[in-house]
Every structure is written in C-alpha cells, then in structure tokens.
Write a protein that holds these residues in place. Structure first.
Motif, PDB file in Angstrom:
ATOM      1  N   ALA A   3       0.869  -1.329   0.026  1.00 41.50           N
ATOM      2  CA  ALA A   3       0.211   0.042   0.000  1.00 41.50           C
ATOM      3  C   ALA A   3       0.920   1.174  -0.002  1.00 41.50           C
ATOM      4  O   ALA A   3       0.578   2.352  -0.786  1.00 41.50           O
ATOM      5  N   ALA A   4       1.995   1.332   0.760  1.00 40.59           N
ATOM      6  CA  ALA A   4       2.654   2.414   0.790  1.00 40.59           C
ATOM      7  C   ALA A   4       3.598   2.795  -0.539  1.00 40.59           C
ATOM      8  O   ALA A   4       3.677   3.636  -1.030  1.00 40.59           O
ATOM      9  N   LEU A   5       3.917   1.423  -1.315  1.00 35.73           N
ATOM     10  CA  LEU A   5       4.613   1.457  -2.504  1.00 35.73           C
ATOM     11  C   LEU A   5       3.660   2.235  -3.389  1.00 35.73           C
ATOM     12  O   LEU A   5       4.102   3.117  -4.224  1.00 35.73           O
ATOM     13  N   LYS A   6       2.180   1.687  -3.366  1.00 39.08           N
ATOM     14  CA  LYS A   6       1.144   2.135  -4.462  1.00 39.08           C
ATOM     15  C   LYS A   6       1.171   3.679  -4.087  1.00 39.08           C
ATOM     16  O   LYS A   6       0.703   4.249  -5.069  1.00 39.08           O
ATOM     17  N   ALA A   7       1.028   3.828  -3.053  1.00 41.41           N
ATOM     18  CA  ALA A   7       0.889   5.391  -2.588  1.00 41.41           C
ATOM     19  C   ALA A   7       1.739   6.208  -3.028  1.00 41.41           C
ATOM     20  O   ALA A   7       1.614   7.376  -3.566  1.00 41.41           O
TER      21      ALA A   7
ATOM     22  N   ALA B 226       3.657   5.607  -5.699  1.00 36.97           N
ATOM     23  CA  ALA B 226       3.660   5.720  -7.051  1.00 36.97           C
ATOM     24  C   ALA B 226       2.648   6.565  -7.386  1.00 36.97           C
ATOM     25  O   ALA B 226       2.683   7.361  -8.547  1.00 36.97           O
ATOM     26  N   GLU B 227       1.333   6.838  -6.642  1.00 40.38           N
ATOM     27  CA  GLU B 227       0.371   7.717  -7.053  1.00 40.38           C
ATOM     28  C   GLU B 227       0.744   9.100  -6.903  1.00 40.38           C
ATOM     29  O   GLU B 227       0.376   9.837  -7.700  1.00 40.38           O
ATOM     30  N   LYS B 228       1.598   9.345  -6.103  1.00 38.84           N
ATOM     31  CA  LYS B 228       2.217  10.617  -5.766  1.00 38.84           C
ATOM     32  C   LYS B 228       2.988  11.113  -6.852  1.00 38.84           C
ATOM     33  O   LYS B 228       2.893  12.377  -7.319  1.00 38.84           O
ATOM     34  N   LYS B 229       3.881  10.359  -7.456  1.00 38.98           N
ATOM     35  CA  LYS B 229       4.618  10.622  -8.653  1.00 38.98           C
ATOM     36  C   LYS B 229       3.704  10.682  -9.932  1.00 38.98           C
ATOM     37  O   LYS B 229       4.135  11.602 -10.902  1.00 38.98           O
TER      38      LYS B 229
ATOM     39  N   VAL C  46      12.519  10.372 -13.832  1.00 40.33           N
ATOM     40  CA  VAL C  46      11.872   9.080 -14.326  1.00 40.33           C
ATOM     41  C   VAL C  46      13.014   8.296 -14.869  1.00 40.33           C
ATOM     42  O   VAL C  46      13.741   8.581 -15.731  1.00 40.33           O
ATOM     43  N   ASP C  47      13.149   7.001 -14.334  1.00 41.63           N
ATOM     44  CA  ASP C  47      13.996   5.997 -15.184  1.00 41.63           C
ATOM     45  C   ASP C  47      13.319   5.505 -16.474  1.00 41.63           C
ATOM     46  O   ASP C  47      12.315   5.426 -16.505  1.00 41.63           O
ATOM     47  N   ARG C  48      14.106   5.577 -17.488  1.00 44.09           N
ATOM     48  CA  ARG C  48      13.799   5.255 -18.688  1.00 44.09           C
ATOM     49  C   ARG C  48      13.123   3.732 -18.814  1.00 44.09           C
ATOM     50  O   ARG C  48      12.444   3.606 -19.610  1.00 44.09           O
ATOM     51  N   LYS C  49      13.561   2.888 -18.042  1.00 49.41           N
ATOM     52  CA  LYS C  49      13.093   1.542 -18.115  1.00 49.41           C
ATOM     53  C   LYS C  49      11.634   1.486 -17.809  1.00 49.41           C
ATOM     54  O   LYS C  49      10.951   0.378 -18.125  1.00 49.41           O
ATOM     55  N   ILE C  50      11.070   2.293 -16.991  1.00 49.09           N
ATOM     56  CA  ILE C  50       9.436   2.221 -16.735  1.00 49.09           C
ATOM     57  C   ILE C  50       8.692   2.931 -17.840  1.00 49.09           C
ATOM     58  O   ILE C  50       7.519   3.175 -17.705  1.00 49.09           O
ATOM     59  N   ILE C  51       9.323   3.687 -18.608  1.00 43.06           N
ATOM     60  CA  ILE C  51       8.809   4.314 -19.953  1.00 43.06           C
ATOM     61  C   ILE C  51       8.692   3.506 -21.002  1.00 43.06           C
ATOM     62  O   ILE C  51       9.570   2.817 -21.481  1.00 43.06           O
TER      63      ILE C  51
ATOM     64  N   HIS D  73       3.725   1.707 -11.337  1.00 47.82           N
ATOM     65  CA  HIS D  73       3.328   0.558 -10.235  1.00 47.82           C
ATOM     66  C   HIS D  73       2.341  -0.266 -11.243  1.00 47.82           C
ATOM     67  O   HIS D  73       1.916   0.107 -12.153  1.00 47.82           O
ATOM     68  N   LYS D  74       2.226  -1.653 -10.790  1.00 42.52           N
ATOM     69  CA  LYS D  74       1.189  -2.251 -11.816  1.00 42.52           C
ATOM     70  C   LYS D  74      -0.123  -1.842 -12.000  1.00 42.52           C
ATOM     71  O   LYS D  74      -0.711  -2.184 -13.062  1.00 42.52           O
TER      72      LYS D  74
END
Length: 136
Positions: A18-22, A24-27, A68-73, A91-92
C-alpha cells in the motif's frame, strides 16, 4: 502459532504494498499535466533521422525536474513527425500517459521564410495599383 506469524507477515506485506502504491500515485500526480515537445532532425519527407524513444522522453522529463527511470517508460519509437503517447508505469496499477509531440528542429526557420513572401505581396500590390493610376 504459525497462523499468527503468517497473518502478521501478510499484514506487513499488505502495508508495504500500500505504501509503494501511494508513493507511485504521488509520482503519477506530479506527471499528470506534463506534455512534451521534442525537436528532432528530420528529412525533407518528414522522416526522422533515427527515432525518439524512452531515452529521449526520460531526458526531457529530467530537464523539467521530473526524475523518471527510462526503464519504466514504454513508447512505440517515433520515426516520423507527429503526436505520440508515452506510458510511464510507476506501479502495476498506476500508469500515466504523457502526450509527446515530435517536431522538426528546423521547422521554425522554414515557417519564418514562408511568412516573409506573404507579407511582401501586399506591399507590392499597392505599388502596382499606384503605377496603374499614374498611367491613367
């Protein structure tokens, strides 16, 4: 006893996810209203020399202060001038679409040259009308 440990482990894991998802949502919220315009070298037919891909998107975002890391684009490589969409997967369950416009580097110079004759034409027309009036 094993059930209590398992329950505690699942609870901690759920909290961590949940913390990881939160995060990711901020970013994702920070990138929500971002639109990129990338200038690239273009041939006379509108074909790019090379292509615009995730690396260039990551570099442009870095210039805007968004790391932003290019690997997630993910983006289909742009090989022509036009509008494209880059997906950033934080995030997924959290993905942001960034509109990307690929333009020619030398386009502004060509537009100015195209505008100059249009402005010159009205100036010549009154001169021709005055010459016709003098002849009459």
């Amino acid at each position: 006893m094993a059930k209590k440990i398992l329950a505690e482990n699942l609870k901690q894991q759920a909290h961590k996810l949940a913390a990881l998802k939160a995060d990711a949502e901020k970013k994702a919220e920070a990138l929500k209203d971002v639109a990129l315009c990338i200038a690239a070298k273009v041939s006379a037919t509108g074909q790019l020399y090379g292509s615009v891909g995730a690396n260039q998107i990551a570099e442009e975002l870095k210039k805007l202060g968004k790391d932003v890391d290019r690997k997630i684009i993910t983006m289909k490589d742009a090989k022509n001038v036009g509008d494209y969409v880059a997906l950033v997967h934080f995030h997924k369950e959290v993905t942001v679409e960034i509109p990307v416009k690929v333009v020619a580097e030398n386009a502004p110079v060509e537009e100015k040259k195209a505008e100059a004759p249009v402005e010159a034409a009205p100036v010549e027309a009154p001169a021709q009308e005055e010459a016709a009036a003098v002849e009459e």
